[in-house]
Design a protein around this motif. Structure first.
Motif, PDB file in Angstrom:
ATOM      1  N   PHE B  18      -3.339  85.649  78.034  1.00 40.29           N
ATOM      2  CA  PHE B  18      -3.064  84.438  77.110  1.00 40.29           C
ATOM      3  C   PHE B  18      -1.589  84.483  76.741  1.00 40.29           C
ATOM      4  O   PHE B  18      -0.887  83.501  76.549  1.00 40.29           O
ATOM      5  CB  PHE B  18      -4.025  84.742  75.897  1.00 40.29           C
ATOM      6  N   TYR B  22       1.193  81.577  77.304  1.00 41.03           N
ATOM      7  CA  TYR B  22       1.893  81.077  76.336  1.00 41.03           C
ATOM      8  C   TYR B  22       3.466  81.357  76.554  1.00 41.03           C
ATOM      9  O   TYR B  22       4.238  80.378  76.255  1.00 41.03           O
ATOM     10  CB  TYR B  22       1.486  82.017  75.034  1.00 41.03           C
TER      11      TYR B  22
ATOM     12  N   HIS C 249       7.703  86.343  64.779  1.00 36.43           N
ATOM     13  CA  HIS C 249       6.754  86.790  65.820  1.00 36.43           C
ATOM     14  C   HIS C 249       6.612  88.261  65.544  1.00 36.43           C
ATOM     15  O   HIS C 249       5.223  88.802  65.806  1.00 36.43           O
ATOM     16  CB  HIS C 249       7.609  86.567  67.348  1.00 36.43           C
ATOM     17  N   GLY C 301      -4.359  87.871  69.421  1.00 38.80           N
ATOM     18  CA  GLY C 301      -3.970  86.550  70.117  1.00 38.80           C
ATOM     19  C   GLY C 301      -3.941  85.216  69.169  1.00 38.80           C
ATOM     20  O   GLY C 301      -4.116  84.371  69.354  1.00 38.80           O
ATOM     21  N   TRP C 303      -1.527  85.353  66.361  1.00 38.66           N
ATOM     22  CA  TRP C 303      -0.378  85.470  65.353  1.00 38.66           C
ATOM     23  C   TRP C 303       0.286  84.265  65.070  1.00 38.66           C
ATOM     24  O   TRP C 303       0.844  83.839  63.928  1.00 38.66           O
ATOM     25  CB  TRP C 303       0.500  86.610  65.824  1.00 38.66           C
ATOM     26  N   VAL C 304       0.397  83.261  66.165  1.00 38.21           N
ATOM     27  CA  VAL C 304       1.359  82.119  65.662  1.00 38.21           C
ATOM     28  C   VAL C 304       0.553  81.019  64.688  1.00 38.21           C
ATOM     29  O   VAL C 304       1.202  80.237  64.370  1.00 38.21           O
ATOM     30  CB  VAL C 304       1.422  81.509  67.051  1.00 38.21           C
ATOM     31  N   GLY C 316       1.556  74.848  72.645  1.00 35.29           N
ATOM     32  CA  GLY C 316       1.539  76.224  72.307  1.00 35.29           C
ATOM     33  C   GLY C 316       0.784  76.614  70.746  1.00 35.29           C
ATOM     34  O   GLY C 316      -0.031  77.520  70.865  1.00 35.29           O
ATOM     35  N   PHE C 320      -3.178  78.820  70.127  1.00 33.60           N
ATOM     36  CA  PHE C 320      -3.546  79.495  68.891  1.00 33.60           C
ATOM     37  C   PHE C 320      -4.674  79.008  67.828  1.00 33.60           C
ATOM     38  O   PHE C 320      -5.330  79.976  67.497  1.00 33.60           O
ATOM     39  CB  PHE C 320      -2.239  80.168  68.083  1.00 33.60           C
TER      40      PHE C 320
END
Lengths: 213, 106, 827
Positions: B18, B22, C249, C301, C303-304, C316, C320
């Motif tokens: 993943f 990304y 990030h 997986g 966090w964004v 992107g 998420f």
């Protein structure tokens, strides 16, 4: 529309296509969430009654863990994710002949707006746009992170140092719309606001030519 | 300790795949790779290829977790590790599906 | 030996010093667990007071209660205290207190480390309290985004308090996580295989592993931002090759797992208490373990989703969004497994069950709004508004505070040995529940009406006045309820009303001892054959007190326990713990001097503190071990075990494995940061690149290769009866070669203040140098140990531990050298 929804900063009193599609999404999700919450509350309360007949363990696992724990959420979430991705695609600033491009630079404590069709022209704290046409706002910052947000027209997009983020907004009708900077930026943050003035076609032409409407 | 690793491996591989995909999307968008370094392959094809590879890895892990020779001796660890094996596969298919259906780099 | 005599002998061996002096030298998990919990609750009250100030401020428009400068400190400290100084330490305290009991053992893996962790928490938390008292508290929001928190826009010391103080507290969390992991894997009762572990232990193990991998990104970010502020290294300044998004990030790579680190232990409490309240066993134990593991990994997986509005492209964001919706599935599995447990048994609405009902009602709402904000377009409206504030309080208060209150009332009879006399608890619950929902339910709505987070006031025309006033009234009701719980607990502890040993009729091991717990937990350790040992054998407590288990006869003045094989629970090592010592608090104080020196910019005391820590660490490890061989010892029931010193997989080895896991995550985050800046940050490529030197690169790689090989030779040679010293000497040379190569990077890198590239290389080189120095110190320590007779052919445990660290140095040293040299080497 429910009267409690109105407000110059209300996301549930949309005045543009983006805000409207998001508001609809919100109401759908609210209804779904309320139904799921109701179901869970019923399931929580019922077992307190004395019961004599109980399922065996295998049946219990099948009902609770596989049925309610796995299949039920996955079905709902798959549908919701699909809905959300479709809406997200609809909001993207794709190329279009009708677009008006403007720039918005945030700086503690004012927004400076520029207009691609009139290079060199700037306005402070009041963004002029044409009503009924998509407007791409290129959002930048001169200092810290800010965020460009006009709740009645569209979602928000941040102003990140070194980058230009493009947000598509559109107002259905001429009028004045309130905007906010929506990223905490220090002591003057609460008063860091701006307005958006949407003009009809004639008013927009007048603005571009430099005449005050 | 190998039993613990059996339980953790599939979700860990999902997390690596993943994050990598990304990151791959981020690199593609930052450097406009299409037609360049990767010999003209469309970004979509690269991303979908990576997606397919990630799914294959998860399928391979499930096969290993179910195989008689490599599986755990404990019934409990077999159950939990196979469950997390399926978690890895479902998570890969679900969370990376956007490479197929969404616009990239916009 | 009779039970009472056994109890007296064991108490004499295991007890801490009496009086308050005992607080400073205790290494006992009972004491330290209680200290953590009391301190954490104190910070909960401080954070709660800050919340009251926030609600007093927001009750009316155009409030003059506090100006924006002070208000910014108030809300920043409210969030910071609740997240770092209340929630995580409460988990630590509960785990430290409870785990040895439910696992059927005497104490945790590293008792002195527990004490060190506590004092780092106490001192680090005090730093932040001092900042608040003097009005120089951090004021950039609890996530401290640069450039606002950078040197230009926050020039004061406020931000440094956060960066340095929180890092100090995080040492405590990492220490606790290493301890908890090793304890759950190795320190259990014989026979307790993985499938017989109590469910709380699974949750605690998963949480501890998440802390080890989730906290390092924040530690790295804090280090980088502090270095930027103090020395001008532009990691987050876009004009000089940095990027403010890098902070986001790194922060959210920590921040999202953090909230699951907070939720999972509470879920562990629910999984433990709920079945007992329903007079049955948990439905789907294996499913729940798998769901908790899934939740832990998926949470890394997501966090964004905290960055949906930062301009990242739609694909992107879509990844998420998809992962964020998926995470609701393992959460749902647990929720429905719990409800299924209620349907399986016969639930009774006793006081812990009331709080569990409060949890369900509140957390489900929080989870539903969480799924809403996982949908990107909706988040584009809700982000940074009161809607998010409401959501986060629903999941955190619902998902953590209610379960902790349930656990508090459940285990209170165990802590005190008393029975409830005053019945304030039910009324208190009612006030807390009503007060909470009155405060936060309508807050969702004002967020949708445009009220942002973190604003000190608003105007009457905004239309938010009524809801804010109601919210503030609700917060006072909530506060009264919490105060009532505090009073209820104090009254419970003070009223002498002896209770039953197992008032809830539970089946787990913590109820198989005297309450309050004696210093040694169990007079003898049980052999476990099922998940509910006490249900199988209701007289277990009496039989253990009579010495019928393992290690029932104290030997000399030793604090003895044993370890087991990770999967099967077969006993494998005999362990002797260190006794009471003031070393942990002194070490923590010197560590505090290090951090304080950085904060106050007294740079001349920094190396003194570093040397002090190194000397104390040397003494810390030197205190262990013997100069003579111990034979394998009988531990009861016919089992004979070798001592830990004889094993090549001793507890110290396991501790190093997990500490290195955290360390590797830190280094991985640094490499990620480097890659991120290189590929995504505007302002690259840098004006000059580091010029490669094949000599330096070759020297470093050579050192990295021979170090582990030499260590392996030393270990094998020692095991065959030969000397370890030649191998150690060669290993030391290898380590020094790596050190030199890293020094060269630091000296020759392009200016670290002119571009983030130079800054990153400098930090990478510094990281390598630090680990080379650490490796050298360890090898020299081993040399001294061999010379003094602590290491022998059988007493081999220390060699593989240093071997691990030298191997780690090789791996990171190689990567650092490649990162620095490859760009110009390849072109």
């Amino acid at each position: 529309m429910l009267s409690g929804c109105e407000g110059v900063l209300s996301t549930v009193d949309p005045a543009g296509p983006a805000a409207r599609i998001i508001a609809t999404l919100w109401w759908v999700m609210l209804i779904g969430a309320a139904a799921i919450f109701g179901l869970v509350m019923v399931l929580l309360v019922l077992p307190f009654r004395a019961r004599s007949v109980r399922d065996g363990e295998v049946m219990q696992v099948r009902v609770w863990i596989v049925g309610l724990g796995l299949i039920f959420p996955m079905a709902i979430l798959a549908a919701l994710l699909a809905y959300g991705l479709i809406v997200g695609e609809r909001l993207l600033p794709r190329a279009d002949a009708d677009i008006v491009s403007v720039g918005a630079q945030g700086r503690r404590w004012a927004w400076t707006f520029t207009y691609d069709e009139v290079p060199g022209r700037t306005t402070q704290n009041n963004l002029h746009i044409p009503a009924g046409r998509p407007v791409d706002v290129a959002i930048t910052t001169a200092d810290v992170i800010h965020s460009f947000w006009v709740p009645r027209l569209a979602g928000k997009l941040d102003a990140i140092p070194g980058r230009s983020n493009v947000l598509r907004i559109e107002a259905d009708a001429p009028g004045t719309y309130q905007g906010l900077s929506a990223e905490f930026s220090g002591a003057g943050y609460d008063r860091f606001t701006f307005t958006v003035t949407a003009h009809d076609a004639a008013g927009w032409q007048a603005f571009l030519k430099g005449q005050q409407p | 300790m190998t039993d613990i690793l059996r339980i953790l491996i599939a979700p860990l591989v999902w997390l690596a795949a993943f994050s990598s995909i990304y990151g791959l999307h981020g690199i593609i968008c930052a450097h406009d790779v299409a037609g360049g370094t990767f010999g003209g392959a469309q970004p979509r094809a690269i991303l979908v290829g990576a997606y397919g590879f990630a799914i294959l890895m998860q399928v391979a892990l499930i096969i290993v977790l179910y195989s008689q020779r490599l599986t755990s001796r404990s019934g409990f660890v077999r159950f939990v590790s196979r469950a997390t094996g399926w978690v890895g596969l479902v998570a890969t298919v679900w969370s990376l599906l956007p490479v197929v259906v969404t616009t990239y780099c916009l | 030996m009779k039970a009472l005599e056994r109890h007296r002998k064991l108490t004499a061996i295991w007890a801490s010093e009496s009086g308050f002096r005992g607080w400073f030298s205790t290494v006992n998990h009972n004491d330290l667990g209680r200290m953590f919990l009391v301190t954490a609750f104190f910070f909960f009250l401080v954070g709660g007071l800050l919340a009251m100030l926030i609600r007093a401020q927001l009750a009316t428009p155009h409030s003059a209660f506090a100006g924006p400068e002070i208000y910014n400190q108030i809300f920043t400290m409210h969030g910071t205290i609740m997240m770092f100084l209340f929630a995580i330490p409460t988990f630590e305290g509960l785990a430290i207190y409870l785990l040895p009991k439910i696992l059927g053992t005497r104490d945790l893996a590293f008792p002195r480390l527990t004490a060190y962790g506590y004092w780092c928490y106490a001192f680090g938390g005090s730093m932040l309290l001092v900042a608040m008292v003097f009005g120089i508290a951090p004021d950039g929001g609890w996530f401290m985004y640069p450039p606002l928190s950078g040197p230009i826009y926050s020039p004061g010391i406020n931000t440094d308090f956060w960066l340095i103080g929180i890092t100090f507290v995080e040492i405590s969390a990492i220490a606790a996580a290493v301890e908890i992991t090793v304890s759950i894997l190795k320190y259990r009762a014989p026979g307790m295989s993985l499938d017989k572990m109590p469910i709380f232990a699974w949750y605690a193990l998963i949480t501890a592993l998440m802390i080890l991998t989730g906290f390092p990104p924040l530690i790295l970010g804090s280090v980088l931002l502090e270095v930027e502020r103090a020395f001008g290294f532009p990691f987050f300044q876009v004009e000089l090759g940095g990027d403010s998004l890098l902070w986001q990030h790194l922060f959210w790579l920590f921040g999202h797992p953090e909230v699951y680190i907070i939720f999972l232990p509470a879920a562990g409490v629910i999984s433990t208490v709920l079945p007992v309240m329903c007079r049955t066993t948990l439905l789907g134990y294996g499913w729940i373990v798998a769901a908790a593991v899934a939740l832990a990994f998926l949470s890394f997986g997501l966090w964004v989703h905290h960055m949906f509005t930062t301009g990242i492209p739609h694909m992107g964001l879509a990844f998420f969004s998809a992962a964020s919706t998926l995470v609701a599935v393992p959460t749902g599995v647990q929720i429905f497994a719990w409800i299924g447990t209620m349907w399986k048994g016969q639930p009774e609405l006793r006081l812990p069950m009331l709080h569990i009902m409060g949890f369900f009602c509140t957390f489900v709402i929080g989870g539903l709004t969480g799924v809403m904000v996982a949908v990107v377009p909706f988040d584009w409206q809700a982000h940074d508004t009161a809607f998010i504030t409401a959501h986060l309080h629903y999941v955190l208060f619902g998902g953590f505070v209610f379960p902790i209150f349930a656990g508090l009332y459940y285990w209170l009879p165990h802590f005190t040995g008393q029975r409830r006399f005053f019945r304030l608890g039910e009324l208190a619950f009612g006030l807390v529940f009503v007060g909470f929902h009155v405060t936060f339910l309508a807050m969702h709505w004002v967020g949708l009406l445009g009220q942002r987070r973190r604003i000190p006031t608003y105007a009457p025309e905004d239309g938010w006045t009524a809801i804010n006033l109601i919210s503030s009234v609700g917060s006072f009701v909530l506060a009264i309820g919490i105060a009532m719980i505090l009073i209820d607990v104090i009254l419970h502890a003070l009223t002498a009303n002896r209770g039953l040993r197992n008032p809830w009729g539970a089946g787990t091991l913590e109820w198989a001892m005297i309450t309050p717990a004696p210093a040694y937990n169990f007079a003898s350790l049980p052999h476990v054959t099922s998940r509910e040992p006490l249900a199988d054998d209701p007289d277990l407590a009496v039989r253990l007190a009579r010495g019928e288990g393992y290690l029932g006869t104290p030997r000399q003045d030793w604090r003895e326990t044993l370890t087991v094989d990770v999967a099967t629970g077969r006993p494998d090592m005999h362990v002797i713990y260190p006794a009471n010592t003031r070393l942990p608090i002194i070490m923590s104080a010197i560590t505090g001097v290090f951090f304080l020196s950085l904060l106050l910019k007294f740079y001349w005391t920094v190396p003194i503190a570093v040397v002090g820590v190194a000397l104390l660490a040397w003494k810390w490890v030197w205190m262990l071990g013997r100069t003579d061989d111990l034979p394998p010892l009988p531990v009861g029931k016919g089992v004979v075990l070798e001592t830990a010193a004889m094993s090549n997989r001793s507890p110290g080895w396991w501790g190093s494995v997990f500490l290195l896991t955290a360390n590797a995550t830190f280094f991985g985050s640094l490499l990620f940061g480097f890659a991120f800046l290189w590929t995504v940050a505007p302002g690259w490529p840098p004006p000059t690149w580091f010029v490669t030197s094949p000599l330096e690169l070759g020297l470093g790689i050579l050192g990295a290769v021979i170090g582990p090989i030499a260590m392996r030779r030393a270990i094998n040679s020692n095991r065959r009866g030969g000397g370890a010293l030649p191998g150690l000497f060669v290993a030391l040379c290898g380590v020094l070669a790596v050190a030199l190569a890293c020094v060269a990077i630091m000296l020759r890198t392009p200016s670290p203040t002119e571009h983030a590239y130079g800054a990153t290389l400098f930090v990478l080189g510094g990281y390598g140098l630090f680990h080379a120095a650490l490796g050298a110190l360890m090898v020299i320590f081993l040399w001294a140990r061999v010379r003094r007779g602590f290491v022998s052919q059988t007493r081999q445990a220390e060699l593989p531990i240093v071997g691990l660290w030298v191997s780690y140095l090789s791996a990171i040293g190689t990567l650092v050298l490649l990162a620095a040299h490859l760009p110009t080497l390849l072109s």
